[in-house]
Design an enzyme around this catalytic site. Structure first.
Site, PDB file in Angstrom:
ATOM      1  N   GLY A  70       1.289   2.652   1.093  1.00  0.00           N
ATOM      2  CA  GLY A  70       0.351   2.603   0.495  1.00  0.00           C
ATOM      3  C   GLY A  70       0.714   2.001  -1.267  1.00  0.00           C
ATOM      4  O   GLY A  70      -0.118   1.629  -1.515  1.00  0.00           O
ATOM      5  N   THR A  71       1.902   2.593  -1.302  1.00  0.00           N
ATOM      6  CA  THR A  71       2.330   2.898  -2.768  1.00  0.00           C
ATOM      7  C   THR A  71       2.748   1.630  -3.059  1.00  0.00           C
ATOM      8  O   THR A  71       2.105   1.420  -4.582  1.00  0.00           O
ATOM      9  CB  THR A  71       3.549   3.736  -3.211  1.00  0.00           C
ATOM     10  OG1 THR A  71       2.692   5.123  -2.697  1.00  0.00           O
ATOM     11  CG2 THR A  71       4.059   4.092  -4.822  1.00  0.00           C
ATOM     12  N   ASN A 149      -9.015  10.275  -0.292  1.00  0.00           N
ATOM     13  CA  ASN A 149      -8.410  10.848   0.350  1.00  0.00           C
ATOM     14  C   ASN A 149      -8.212  12.290  -0.051  1.00  0.00           C
ATOM     15  O   ASN A 149      -8.437  13.856   1.063  1.00  0.00           O
ATOM     16  CB  ASN A 149      -7.197  10.618  -0.113  1.00  0.00           C
ATOM     17  CG  ASN A 149      -6.280  10.816  -1.720  1.00  0.00           C
ATOM     18  OD1 ASN A 149      -6.875  10.567  -2.374  1.00  0.00           O
ATOM     19  ND2 ASN A 149      -5.274  11.927  -1.850  1.00  0.00           N
ATOM     20  N   GLN A 177      -7.027   5.846   3.593  1.00  0.00           N
ATOM     21  CA  GLN A 177      -7.487   7.019   4.420  1.00  0.00           C
ATOM     22  C   GLN A 177      -8.859   6.145   4.909  1.00  0.00           C
ATOM     23  O   GLN A 177      -9.492   6.926   6.266  1.00  0.00           O
ATOM     24  CB  GLN A 177      -7.995   7.424   3.444  1.00  0.00           C
ATOM     25  CG  GLN A 177      -7.238   8.149   2.467  1.00  0.00           C
ATOM     26  CD  GLN A 177      -6.428   9.433   3.146  1.00  0.00           C
ATOM     27  OE1 GLN A 177      -6.349   9.880   4.462  1.00  0.00           O
ATOM     28  NE2 GLN A 177      -5.518   9.819   2.659  1.00  0.00           N
ATOM     29  N   SER A 195      -1.665   2.303   4.926  1.00  0.00           N
ATOM     30  CA  SER A 195      -0.751   2.799   5.405  1.00  0.00           C
ATOM     31  C   SER A 195      -0.226   2.503   7.009  1.00  0.00           C
ATOM     32  O   SER A 195      -1.404   3.369   7.300  1.00  0.00           O
ATOM     33  CB  SER A 195      -0.092   3.629   4.546  1.00  0.00           C
ATOM     34  OG  SER A 195       0.346   4.798   4.674  1.00  0.00           O
ATOM     35  N   ALA A 196       0.481   3.059   7.008  1.00  0.00           N
ATOM     36  CA  ALA A 196       1.102   3.314   8.890  1.00  0.00           C
ATOM     37  C   ALA A 196       0.427   4.741   9.305  1.00  0.00           C
ATOM     38  O   ALA A 196       0.451   5.386   9.934  1.00  0.00           O
ATOM     39  CB  ALA A 196       2.114   2.895   9.589  1.00  0.00           C
ATOM     40  N   THR A 233      13.957  -8.069   3.604  1.00  0.00           N
ATOM     41  CA  THR A 233      14.594  -7.738   5.367  1.00  0.00           C
ATOM     42  C   THR A 233      13.271  -7.235   5.743  1.00  0.00           C
ATOM     43  O   THR A 233      13.635  -5.796   5.459  1.00  0.00           O
ATOM     44  CB  THR A 233      15.730  -7.677   5.840  1.00  0.00           C
ATOM     45  OG1 THR A 233      16.585  -8.943   5.111  1.00  0.00           O
ATOM     46  CG2 THR A 233      15.866  -7.312   7.028  1.00  0.00           C
ATOM     47  N   CYS A 321       0.677  13.944  -2.468  1.00  0.00           N
ATOM     48  CA  CYS A 321       1.532  13.333  -3.300  1.00  0.00           C
ATOM     49  C   CYS A 321       1.652  14.353  -4.757  1.00  0.00           C
ATOM     50  O   CYS A 321       2.146  14.205  -4.967  1.00  0.00           O
ATOM     51  CB  CYS A 321       1.057  12.436  -3.997  1.00  0.00           C
ATOM     52  SG  CYS A 321       0.069  11.199  -2.183  1.00  0.00           S
TER      53      CYS A 321
END
Ligand code: PLP
Length: 380
Positions: A70-71, A149, A177, A195-196, A233, A321
């Site tokens: 996400g960042t 969030n 979120q 984001s995963a 990669t 965070c």
């Protein structure tokens, strides 16, 4: 037995996602850019994963760019959109004070950018009409998070998108979120961050939705991976794990939503037996189904979180965070709380792994801890 109620910080990795990842960490190590058979197999896995992530977001696979999370997606969206500003000299970005630090800090780092903050009400909601009037002036970009969030507020993204479209201003949303918790269709926006690890995938992998035809430039240059939109990669195992979590989230969205609402509402009912408890954020459809942020009069959020941790219950004060920094929550301050009171917020966030017994267990421990902290303060 421990209780984990901090899914907005990180959700546990789905067992299925882990199993899907393992082959790509051993025999399937080849580089997806290599033209031999092993490389081609890795490439196929990445492209199949892209289709799964696109299905969750409601967009085309070609519009999904894998990133490290996400960042990075927020950074790439904002810097990339401003570099490729179709309005040339216009450097005004309309956003809110309750955005994630990765949005606010990135914008703050761009010193030629004028940040114009859209007001949020005492529940963290933006007013689309105010956005409309702000867009009477030229703007380069609007960036509004789909769901917050810390307090779970869901923004009226359709209306926000309509005003941006009408004004011809690009819209970025941090959907980290929202995705997997509510049904979203990112195609109303131009750029969207996901984001995963918030949906049961691994950490260190995410994606940026880049609408086909939007004016945007990549910021990480080098190889031609991700159609030259993000060099480096590909992290094949993490991408495959992300896709598995995306598939599961999509299949289970309806059932998970109902269950999370039930757990959150039960916790709120139980905590409410302490009449001093105050809830931050809206009720009903304007809030994430899994998120409850509260404060108890005179009880520091950090003290409550630390005491609950000793009881085997994991929750958060402020955003993960910012945790450890002992700063008051910038989101609660934006709701109108003073800095001192903004230190008292505690966030409970349920997830697919939460058990039906969790609300009762958490409420009992929380109410007992609040009483204990007050008793100690009373004799001090
Ligand atoms: C709303 C929001 N945006 C961005 C991020 C950052 O995502 P990541 O941890 O994948 O970098 C988070 C993480 O807490 C978040 O909640």
């Amino acid at each position: 037995m421990t209780v984990y109620c901090d899914h907005n910080a990180a959700a546990p990795l789905h067992a299925e996602a882990l199993a899907a990842m393992l082959p790509w960490l051993s025999d399937g190590f080849a580089n997806p850019s290599s033209i031999h058979a092993a490389g081609a197999r890795a490439r196929s896995a990445v492209e199949a994963a892209r289709a799964d992530v696109a299905a969750l977001l409601g967009c085309k696979p070609a519009e999904v760019v894998f990133t490290s999370g996400g960042t990075e997606s927020n950074d790439a969206a904002l810097r990339g959109a401003l570099r490729a500003d179709p309005r040339g000299a216009v450097r005004r970005v309309v956003t809110t004070a309750i955005e994630h630090a990765s949005v606010l800090a990135t914008l703050g780092d761009l010193d030629d950018v004028e940040i114009d903050l859209l007001a949020t009400d005492d529940q963290g909601r933006v007013d689309p009409e105010e956005l409309q009037s702000k867009l009477d002036e030229p703007a380069a970009l609007v960036s509004v998070g789909w769901a917050n969030n810390e307090i779970g507020t869901i923004q009226p993204m359709e209306e926000i998108a309509e005003h941006c479209r009408a004004a011809g201003v690009r819209l970025h949303t941090d959907a980290v979120q929202a995705v997997g918790k509510i049904a979203i269709d990112v195609t109303a926006t131009d750029l969207a961050t996901v984001s995963a690890h918030k949906i049961g995938g691994p950490k260190g992998i995410g994606a940026l939705y880049v609408r086909r035809g939007v004016t945007w430039e990549p910021t990480i240059r080098g190889g031609s991976q991700e159609r030259s939109r993000r060099a480096g990669t590909e992290n094949v195992a993490a991408i495959v794990g992300f896709a598995c979590a995306a598939r599961l989230s999509r299949e289970q969205l309806g059932a998970t939503h109902r269950r999370l609402c039930r757990l959150r509402d039960e916790l709120w009912q139980r905590l409410h037996s302490d009449t001093s408890v105050v809830r931050h954020g809206p009720l009903g459809d304007d809030v994430l189904p899994n998120t409850l942020n509260v404060r108890f009069a005179g009880v520091r959020g950090e003290a409550l979180v630390a005491a609950l941790d000793l009881d085997g219950i994991a929750v958060s004060s402020g955003s993960a965070c910012a945790a450890g920094a002992a700063e008051p929550s910038h989101v609660l301050i934006a709701l109108g709380l003073d800095a001192d009171t903004a230190r008292d917020g505690v966030r409970f966030s349920f997830g697919a792994a939460s058990s039906d017994d969790d609300p009762a267990r958490i409420a009992m421990a929380t109410l007992a801890t609040v009483a204990r902290i007050r008793a100690v303060r009373a004799v001090a």
